[in-house]
Enzyme design. Sequence first.
Site, PDB file in Angstrom:
ATOM      1  N   ASP A 139      53.911  30.943  45.883  1.00  0.00           N
ATOM      2  CA  ASP A 139      53.693  29.532  46.204  1.00  0.00           C
ATOM      3  C   ASP A 139      54.638  28.625  45.421  1.00  0.00           C
ATOM      4  O   ASP A 139      54.354  27.446  45.238  1.00  0.00           O
ATOM      5  CB  ASP A 139      52.243  29.128  45.936  1.00  0.00           C
ATOM      6  CG  ASP A 139      51.856  29.271  44.470  1.00  0.00           C
ATOM      7  OD1 ASP A 139      52.592  29.957  43.728  1.00  0.00           O
ATOM      8  OD2 ASP A 139      50.831  28.704  44.067  1.00  0.00           O
TER       9      ASP A 139
ATOM     10  N   ASP B 169      47.515  35.061  31.998  1.00  0.00           N
ATOM     11  CA  ASP B 169      48.361  34.000  31.462  1.00  0.00           C
ATOM     12  C   ASP B 169      47.743  33.377  30.206  1.00  0.00           C
ATOM     13  O   ASP B 169      48.456  33.098  29.227  1.00  0.00           O
ATOM     14  CB  ASP B 169      48.664  32.938  32.521  1.00  0.00           C
ATOM     15  CG  ASP B 169      47.434  32.482  33.279  1.00  0.00           C
ATOM     16  OD1 ASP B 169      46.349  33.078  33.122  1.00  0.00           O
ATOM     17  OD2 ASP B 169      47.542  31.507  34.055  1.00  0.00           O
TER      18      ASP B 169
END
Length: 445
Positions: free
Chosen positions: A211, A289
């Site tokens: 994306d 993350d």
Amino acid sequence: MLKKSSLVLWGAALFIAWHGLLLLFLWSRPPSPAADGSRLTAEVIRLAQDAETELERQKELLRQIHHYSQLWGRRRVQITPKSSQIPPKLSPSPPPPLTDSADAVLPVLVLACDRSTVRRCLDKLLRYRPSAQRFPVIVSQDCGHAETAAVIASYGNAVAHIRQPDLSDIPVPAEHRKFQGYYKIARHYRWALGQVFRTFRYRAAIVVEDDLEIAPDFFEYFQAAFPLLLADRSLWCISAWNDNGKEQMVDVGQADLLYRTDFFPGLGWLLLAELWDELEPKWPRAFWDDWMRQPEQRRDRSCIRPEVSRTMTFGRKGVSHGQFFDQYLKFIKLNDRFVPFTQLDLSYLKKEEYERSFLPKVYAAPEVKVEELQGNRRRELGTVRLQYSGRDSFKAFAKALGLMDDLKSGVPRAGYRGIVSFVYRGRRVYLAPPSDWTGYDPSWS
């Protein structure tokens, strides 16, 4: 002929050995009632089924490796432009340490799942990359989504398409059932990075997600910053992303300006195989993350990040259900002019030199109050400093000025030594701790 006979003999030997072991196992068991025999039969069947499932999984991996080995083999003899778009085959032996960036191959690993809009990402990658040989594109797809797979396949040999073989649900704690997607993402990252560094034997890679749209100088930026990653061991990544990169908060006239940051930005980032050697054995089951932002992983290392982002996200749909997208992410300014980074001197970003220049600049800036900034007062001061004293004051100032105010292990987004640089109403502002700052406090998370 001799080779074929040897294979037959080996096959016969393996067949006899397997059945001999099975008979030995059965004979060594004590006599048991018929019910025990039934249980034994069921157990043998279950083991056989498990073995068959694992063999199918391994066959899928071998099929993919064989497919790309054939493509790479053809590349040696083909001279058409199309063949130059196939990722080059590297030696099966472990690669030597990467010490020279002049001819380094930097593959782009695209993590994809069920977004057919991956086309928008791939179109820009293929349009802007200066060399198919230096920047091969590998798309790793999870989810098994047929429409997305068809879009990726439509690019033919322009991209390499690999597929995560394990699409099963992951056992998670009851309170994490709604986070199943984050577990699958972490599993996919581990598998895909393993393919890039273990199977394909690349020595560095640029990671993007399906994306992301890239800027025209995306490849130029990474190519120029790559030598810094090799030379400065206090760095562990190069990122294309500025977390506070909304258009009104950056200086588009300084699109060539780069920073060090203690916050792992992600969203288009470059890492070395050496880092993967370090991270892979302890890779987390979920929330990879945020895990990267913990002190145990960061180990006081920094990343390089730009003033103006070289990526932007168009993916509101996802496992995070648009968290931060409407408030921050959709407003990130994507750089739209080409900066010839490879012709610039980026040595100012090395740790010692950076701290000699950046820190004095920050603490020489006049201190102002947040009310003066909001009221647009003291306009004669082009660059100013707003000082925070603790977690609460940082969050209050960040919210008041439109910055992302969340902290990960005490580190502010885009911050370096606690300092966040941004533009507010047309002038440079440093949101900074006192000059005697001694380090991050993980309890600020």
